[in-house]
Enzyme design. Sequence first.
Site, PDB file in Angstrom:
ATOM      1  N   ASP A 275      24.003  50.535 -23.772  1.00  0.00           N
ATOM      2  CA  ASP A 275      24.090  50.613 -25.242  1.00  0.00           C
ATOM      3  C   ASP A 275      25.296  49.862 -25.808  1.00  0.00           C
ATOM      4  O   ASP A 275      25.759  50.162 -26.892  1.00  0.00           O
ATOM      5  CB  ASP A 275      24.118  52.082 -25.687  1.00  0.00           C
ATOM      6  CG  ASP A 275      25.491  52.712 -25.548  1.00  0.00           C
ATOM      7  OD1 ASP A 275      26.233  52.308 -24.645  1.00  0.00           O
ATOM      8  OD2 ASP A 275      25.814  53.589 -26.365  1.00  0.00           O
ATOM      9  N   GLU A 276      25.777  48.884 -25.066  1.00  0.00           N
ATOM     10  CA  GLU A 276      27.033  48.234 -25.475  1.00  0.00           C
ATOM     11  C   GLU A 276      27.025  46.754 -25.070  1.00  0.00           C
ATOM     12  O   GLU A 276      26.641  46.427 -23.953  1.00  0.00           O
ATOM     13  CB  GLU A 276      28.155  48.949 -24.718  1.00  0.00           C
ATOM     14  CG  GLU A 276      29.509  48.842 -25.303  1.00  0.00           C
ATOM     15  CD  GLU A 276      30.518  49.495 -24.353  1.00  0.00           C
ATOM     16  OE1 GLU A 276      31.618  48.953 -24.266  1.00  0.00           O
ATOM     17  OE2 GLU A 276      30.205  50.489 -23.689  1.00  0.00           O
TER      18      GLU A 276
ATOM     19  N   ASP B  65      28.057  48.713 -30.323  1.00  0.00           N
ATOM     20  CA  ASP B  65      28.000  49.954 -29.548  1.00  0.00           C
ATOM     21  C   ASP B  65      27.053  50.913 -30.270  1.00  0.00           C
ATOM     22  O   ASP B  65      27.314  51.317 -31.403  1.00  0.00           O
ATOM     23  CB  ASP B  65      29.419  50.552 -29.451  1.00  0.00           C
ATOM     24  CG  ASP B  65      29.479  51.675 -28.431  1.00  0.00           C
ATOM     25  OD1 ASP B  65      28.445  51.965 -27.800  1.00  0.00           O
ATOM     26  OD2 ASP B  65      30.553  52.277 -28.282  1.00  0.00           O
TER      27      ASP B  65
HETATM   28  P1  TTP Z   1      28.550  56.281 -24.957  1.00  0.00           P
HETATM   29  O1  TTP Z   1      28.426  54.914 -25.554  1.00  0.00           O
HETATM   30  O2  TTP Z   1      29.835  56.658 -24.299  1.00  0.00           O
HETATM   31  O3  TTP Z   1      28.328  57.353 -26.087  1.00  0.00           O
HETATM   32  P2  TTP Z   1      27.148  57.536 -27.093  1.00  0.00           P
HETATM   33  O4  TTP Z   1      26.341  56.307 -27.311  1.00  0.00           O
HETATM   34  O5  TTP Z   1      26.348  58.738 -26.687  1.00  0.00           O
HETATM   35  O6  TTP Z   1      27.923  57.964 -28.401  1.00  0.00           O
HETATM   36  P3  TTP Z   1      28.978  57.163 -29.286  1.00  0.00           P
HETATM   37  O7  TTP Z   1      28.323  57.095 -30.637  1.00  0.00           O
HETATM   38  O8  TTP Z   1      30.187  58.035 -29.273  1.00  0.00           O
HETATM   39  O9  TTP Z   1      29.201  55.803 -28.691  1.00  0.00           O
HETATM   40  O10 TTP Z   1      27.399  56.515 -23.920  1.00  0.00           O
HETATM   41  C1  TTP Z   1      26.145  55.828 -24.004  1.00  0.00           C
HETATM   42  C2  TTP Z   1      25.082  56.696 -23.372  1.00  0.00           C
HETATM   43  O11 TTP Z   1      25.426  56.940 -22.006  1.00  0.00           O
HETATM   44  C3  TTP Z   1      24.980  58.055 -24.002  1.00  0.00           C
HETATM   45  O12 TTP Z   1      24.083  58.059 -25.108  1.00  0.00           O
HETATM   46  C4  TTP Z   1      24.535  58.924 -22.884  1.00  0.00           C
HETATM   47  C5  TTP Z   1      25.071  58.253 -21.649  1.00  0.00           C
HETATM   48  N1  TTP Z   1      26.227  59.020 -21.119  1.00  0.00           N
HETATM   49  C6  TTP Z   1      26.008  59.932 -20.083  1.00  0.00           C
HETATM   50  O13 TTP Z   1      24.884  60.062 -19.604  1.00  0.00           O
HETATM   51  N2  TTP Z   1      27.075  60.661 -19.626  1.00  0.00           N
HETATM   52  C7  TTP Z   1      28.344  60.531 -20.130  1.00  0.00           C
HETATM   53  O14 TTP Z   1      29.268  61.223 -19.699  1.00  0.00           O
HETATM   54  C8  TTP Z   1      28.548  59.589 -21.188  1.00  0.00           C
HETATM   55  C9  TTP Z   1      29.927  59.413 -21.794  1.00  0.00           C
HETATM   56  C10 TTP Z   1      27.482  58.863 -21.644  1.00  0.00           C
END
Ligand code: TTP
Length: 445
Positions: A135-136, A22
Amino acid sequence: MDGARLPGTPTDDGDRIVAHVDMDCFYAACERRREPPLEGEPVVVGMGFEPGETHGAVATASYEAREYGVDSAMAISAALGRLPRKVDAVEDPALDVADAGFYRPVDMEYYESVSERVRAIIHDCAPVVREVSIDEAYLDVTDETDWNTVEQWAARLKDEIRSTVGVPASVGVAPTMSAAKVASDRDKPDGLVVVEPGDVRDFFADLPVEDVHGVGPVTAEELDDLGIETAGDLASADPDVLEERFGERGLEIYSYARGEDDREVTPRGRPKSLSRESAFTEATDDRAELGDRVRSLAASVADRATSKDALYQTIGIKVVRPPFDVNTRARSLPGPVDEPELVESVALDLLDEFEGQRVRKVGVRVSNLSFTAGEQASLGGFESANDDTATTGPGADEVNDDGASEPAPDGQVTLTGAAWAEGDASDDAATPAVDGQTTIDDFCK
Ligand code: TTP
């Protein structure tokens, strides 16, 4: 390596090694990649922060920005209230430049291109990868490492992503998908957490119940009413009470909380079949009621096939008689078609066989899919098709969606496609790649 084992299936001792990758604050990390001075600074990615704009939300915030209380999905006005823009702070003596941040607009095309590079590394290192989002991803790495070396393996994967692509990742490793996901979140950013077999239940025990796969905020609130706050509480709850309150899902979340999760990492691919099922509150033998339900399921399935550009060559129904007597019938056509009326008429035709019988659930399915923009078979040929298939047996009482694998070659009728019972509940899973299909570079060895 055990050459007899297909990737994605358990090892002899039953323990798979699943990694969940992730990326950390992904969009913000991408912005830093192309603008290195942002490294270490509070960065907010979102929309609506330019002067004159009033609406917008935060997509993500760097961990430095999160310290100011800025987080995903927050209204941009709220974010600006907590963390003003650096450009504004420089101009405004009432604001402190040291407590201001950098705001950048969302640029999906760029983030996709970075994600593509991360995915290339991941696919080089694991034969079975399920991409979940930009991203996962889940990786089945059972054949690439073992429990003694998996920590180094995962550290190298993180380093490889960081040094080659320039963005940080967190990795969780566990024998199950749900534990691996929780593990990747445990030590963010730049985290690496390994949960060994035998430790999964303990690992879950103190976590809030929302961390259990399948428990959303609404279920969490209902569980709270029952005095169940942690995954450990859920794991030791009375399964009968959970079943009574939540039905079969109650038993599922109970199992997940106990660390039991036999879902396999399966790559996303084109679906092998598309189906929709619907249960009656009480079993019925009312032909009109059954017919109406089948008609609406047929329309829904045909619609989904059309939206996915899928042609189907086999149309089937599922009829569940109380308590769990699952019957499937299917008819194959001479060639692939996209004909919603045909789905309805064949499904109703197949339903005739169950005239007068009490039914508690019905389903409609199209299978033997092809996605090439090939010719549709002429409907005239359909009348000659007589390749009915049938299976009967006990099955699961659940709403199924896409069973999946690689698409069948055009024109080939797969009888197994009609065997439509349990194990069909996942969406878009596909046949695991065969050994040796993926190039494993030096890093991965
Ligand atoms: P996430 O994997 O939920 O979060 P993240 O990568 O920003 O941070 P973390 O380190 O906590 O995992 O989301 C992945 C991407 O998706 C994030 O960079 C931006 C996008 N996103 C949105 O556009 N809106 C949202 O509400 C969320 C949760 C994520």
